[in-house]
Design a protein around this motif. Sequence first.
Motif, PDB file in Angstrom:
ATOM      1  N   ILE A  13       1.015  -1.276   0.071  1.00  0.00           N
ATOM      2  CA  ILE A  13       0.011  -0.154   0.006  1.00  0.00           C
ATOM      3  C   ILE A  13       0.837   1.268  -0.002  1.00  0.00           C
ATOM      4  N   ASN A  14       1.911   1.313   0.774  1.00  0.00           N
ATOM      5  CA  ASN A  14       2.806   2.532   0.680  1.00  0.00           C
ATOM      6  C   ASN A  14       3.511   2.513  -0.240  1.00  0.00           C
ATOM      7  N   GLY A  15       4.006   1.562  -1.161  1.00  0.00           N
ATOM      8  CA  GLY A  15       4.450   1.635  -2.307  1.00  0.00           C
ATOM      9  C   GLY A  15       3.768   1.863  -3.550  1.00  0.00           C
ATOM     10  N   GLY A  16       2.335   1.634  -3.286  1.00  0.00           N
ATOM     11  CA  GLY A  16       1.433   2.089  -4.561  1.00  0.00           C
ATOM     12  C   GLY A  16       1.380   0.623  -5.576  1.00  0.00           C
ATOM     13  N   SER A  17       1.631  -0.375  -4.743  1.00  0.00           N
ATOM     14  CA  SER A  17       1.530  -1.590  -5.794  1.00  0.00           C
ATOM     15  C   SER A  17       0.477  -2.664  -5.716  1.00  0.00           C
ATOM     16  N   GLY A  18      -0.419  -2.244  -6.800  1.00  0.00           N
ATOM     17  CA  GLY A  18      -1.743  -3.146  -6.901  1.00  0.00           C
ATOM     18  C   GLY A  18      -1.134  -4.800  -6.744  1.00  0.00           C
ATOM     19  N   ARG A  19      -0.378  -4.926  -7.545  1.00  0.00           N
ATOM     20  CA  ARG A  19      -0.020  -6.535  -7.694  1.00  0.00           C
ATOM     21  C   ARG A  19       0.557  -6.892  -6.403  1.00  0.00           C
ATOM     22  N   GLY A  20       1.195  -6.112  -5.441  1.00  0.00           N
ATOM     23  CA  GLY A  20       1.839  -6.476  -4.203  1.00  0.00           C
ATOM     24  C   GLY A  20       0.609  -6.720  -3.363  1.00  0.00           C
ATOM     25  N   VAL A  21      -0.489  -6.166  -3.403  1.00  0.00           N
ATOM     26  CA  VAL A  21      -1.698  -6.091  -2.625  1.00  0.00           C
ATOM     27  C   VAL A  21      -2.240  -7.518  -2.999  1.00  0.00           C
ATOM     28  N   ILE A  22      -2.482  -7.756  -4.340  1.00  0.00           N
ATOM     29  CA  ILE A  22      -3.226  -9.194  -4.897  1.00  0.00           C
ATOM     30  C   ILE A  22      -2.194 -10.130  -4.410  1.00  0.00           C
ATOM     31  N   GLU A  23      -0.845 -10.264  -4.552  1.00  0.00           N
ATOM     32  CA  GLU A  23      -0.197 -11.190  -4.159  1.00  0.00           C
ATOM     33  C   GLU A  23      -0.468 -11.470  -2.560  1.00  0.00           C
ATOM     34  N   THR A  24      -0.485 -10.453  -1.685  1.00  0.00           N
ATOM     35  CA  THR A  24      -0.533 -10.574  -0.296  1.00  0.00           C
ATOM     36  C   THR A  24      -1.955 -11.131   0.095  1.00  0.00           C
ATOM     37  N   LEU A  25      -2.984 -10.948  -0.785  1.00  0.00           N
ATOM     38  CA  LEU A  25      -4.367 -11.659  -0.458  1.00  0.00           C
ATOM     39  C   LEU A  25      -4.507 -12.796  -1.017  1.00  0.00           C
ATOM     40  N   ASN A  26      -3.708 -13.371  -2.291  1.00  0.00           N
ATOM     41  CA  ASN A  26      -3.695 -14.554  -2.646  1.00  0.00           C
ATOM     42  C   ASN A  26      -2.827 -15.526  -1.744  1.00  0.00           C
ATOM     43  N   ARG A  27      -1.807 -14.893  -1.092  1.00  0.00           N
ATOM     44  CA  ARG A  27      -1.049 -15.844  -0.316  1.00  0.00           C
ATOM     45  C   ARG A  27      -1.751 -15.936   0.844  1.00  0.00           C
ATOM     46  N   LEU A  28      -2.503 -14.962   1.477  1.00  0.00           N
ATOM     47  CA  LEU A  28      -3.295 -15.174   2.891  1.00  0.00           C
ATOM     48  C   LEU A  28      -4.285 -16.263   2.615  1.00  0.00           C
ATOM     49  N   ALA A  29      -5.030 -15.978   1.190  1.00  0.00           N
ATOM     50  CA  ALA A  29      -5.928 -17.020   1.383  1.00  0.00           C
ATOM     51  C   ALA A  29      -5.868 -18.257   1.030  1.00  0.00           C
ATOM     52  N   ALA A  30      -4.547 -18.573   0.643  1.00  0.00           N
ATOM     53  CA  ALA A  30      -3.742 -19.962   0.446  1.00  0.00           C
ATOM     54  C   ALA A  30      -3.406 -20.428   1.971  1.00  0.00           C
TER      55      ALA A  30
END
Length: 886
Positions: A722-739
């Motif tokens: 979020i601080n780095g403005g990385s939308g892909r980072g947000v998606i990867e974090t959510l996918n990893r948490l879901a897994a």
Amino acid sequence: TKELPAPWAVLVELCEILPSLLVTGALRAHADQLVLPELPTTEEETREALDILSEGELECLHSVLGYVCLAYLRSPPIVYDDAPKASVQQVADLDIMRLPEDLKVLPVWLARPWLLVSDMLKRRPMLDYAGCVLNNWERIDPDGPMSPSNIRLLRRFTGMIDEEWFFKTHIIIESEGSHVVSSLAKIAQAMTTNNYVKLLEELHTFEEAMWRVASVCLPIMYARSPRDHSLLCEPFMFFSRLRPYIKSLSVVLQTDENSKADEPTFLHGPSGAMSTILPAVDVVLGIRNTSSELREAVKQFEVYVPEAHRQFLAKLRDGPQSVKAYIESKRDMEDEATWYALAGAFNACVSRVLDFRWRHWTFVHNFIVRPACGSGGTPMGVCPMAHETEETGDNGDRPLNTLTPAQGSIEGTGGTTFDYLQQHITDSQRARISLQPTTDPSLARVKELPADEIGVFPAPAKEAGFWDPQGANGFLSNRPARQSKWATPQDAPLPGCAALQNLAWSIPALCVETCCNFNFEAHPFVAKCAKLREPIEALVQPESGEKEMPVECLDVQDLERTWLLLSVVMAAHQAAAAQGAGDEFEAGRCPVGGDQMKNAQACPAGKQILESRGDQKYPRIPAWLERVVQRVAKLLGRPNYYLPEYCELVLNNWQLAPELQNSTSGQDELLVVSRDTIHLIRPLIRFLAVPDEEWYRKVHLVLEAEGGRAMALAQKSMREAINGGSGRGVIETLNRLAADIESMVEFQRQQFDQKSCRGEAFMMHRLKQFVAPDLPGEDFAIWVYTEGSSPLLPALHAFLGLRRLDSIPGLLRKHWQVGHSHMAKPHQEFLESLTEGSMSVRAYCLREWRHASVEALASLEDSFNNCIEALLRYCSARERLVCRMF
């Protein structure tokens, strides 16, 4: 078509009275006398009568003959099957119905038309899925909707609502499944034209259609009567009263009146596996079928499927490639956001297929496995996974591979076993497309270690706190697994610590409720506490000339362990006080017979108890012990509720197995707790000393360790993204948490499936006197569901921005709020950091909605929804645990 021309009309008329004739055993005589003379007598006449029928009339006749022929062959179910300890002869003597036995041979006058019409339809001569579901219904209001209240069966074996509702549910599923099938064709077309936007749209359409089938239609099976709230389809009635008519059979289909050499033919009964919906879904999505048993079963069942459905499947199988293969082949496409959106939408579709398969598995378990093993019908709870103790008997929630059928192997109506179902669920899970980057090393699970390699982990950082959620063991205490100073009571840092450990270890032996010793002071545990009073009191009494209490000299690890021991000793002392006070034995109640004995005043035991109690009041905790507890609690900054909290029961209740304590020379090794190393861990204390209690603690140790690590990594990664403005980072974090959440769900499912629950309800009932003696049953169940004051569930909700859960009315809200106050302070601070405005994942998604591209939004939405769905499945696993134990 529900009407047939002569000579077949007589069979349709027979179906209208078939239940009444069948249950009385009069069907065969009626058919021989009144139906046989009306039907063709030769093969030539039969062919002529069939040739004039349309395809719809042939389908109708195939269904009608299926019902008539099975009713002719079968006898009504024997109601004496479950006579307790009765021999075959005794059952025969009891039989007041004297019903005919099953036939092994179907006479030629029925077999011939059945074989010929089946040959014309290119199907097997049997009442198949098409005959009892797909082509066995009509609308009550011709202009009304396809709903359970507006359809009825055309043909049936019984007059039970259970039969009606069982097949109605399947009819509704097939009706809604038409949207699934139509979307599959559009998905295939979009892939052919490389239209990514259309493909994404159709994948979302498919997901919604599959969601309706899995989450709206399947639960219809568990609907209840609005009149008396009883189940409309009771599993016992299906298994014992309907299934005997439709299960598979081996029969001689007589083709010549004078022939006696015909070989028996094995015919598969109707099965949901004969539906085309899920096989078509597997083909298009690319879900493999690695079970040879399932592949063979599908192959056998296909000859019972309508020809048009077989041709549709064949066309799909001849397609160029599956959706999974297509999306994976486009991974290097220029528009990365589009690819992630497609892959996320595909994974959401797989999740809906899994929802269907897991719910279908509960159908199998509740309607076939459990009744076959004599473990009762579906429980009264809404959740199909809920198995109440009163109704589960000795088998309870035991998995398929540990249940023992009363007679023979467990088979479906199609004649196949269910060993392959779990494998197909696994195949579906593996079909997901990976969206994760390389796994973070801090999340990697530790491989199983031999005893001589325990000391390979670094000690916790000096600056890390005892309850630091960022530690290697998540929400568990951040300390070494080996504590050599506590190896035996004699090794404890202070004599008072040794006395507390001695008391804690003696709880299972001394706190057993015997219902015979009512002298409080003489209770063995109370007496032992009094005997060890001096060293325990010395913990908080400064020595001569000293200002500090001895307990203040302990480091944080020893102080926390001392508090843990004090907590369980308090709990055991209160349990002993409750036993001694005779709270269970009131004036109008016998301690043996309970409320069932109306004349309790005459009970000698009850009279003796009342006389011995008199007006004496028994203290829950003696004043000297209360002073020790209060001073240690103040020293730790911990509220004192005179009962052990989740920190003591689970989060700090672990150590290296005693047999491994001296395996290496190191003193400060940090063992990373996970499902792969939990075999090296033992709880520090216990109340009952039964395997169920040890298992219960270990399961939660794994969840808190792995869940805490997952939450710490998610917080760190999300903050950076979020601080780095990385939308892909947000998606990867959510996918990893879901897994990670899915991994915890799967861990619990595997544990539940492999462990018998027969002792769990008794364990929890006996454990209550120590951990929650004053909580009513419902409150205690909620306490178990929320894991007491565990930070795991609150952290998951806070991270995803689900703040409204704090406003849920009733007991759940109360426990949620009380649990927060009982947490360790670092855990409370961690939860507060997750609720910061800049950290709210949901708020971030809403902000992105204003300016992100459609593809980016679709990918973000899928990843966020995957987390929500994974959390729902985690909550379902918690519900299943509660249902096993209450």
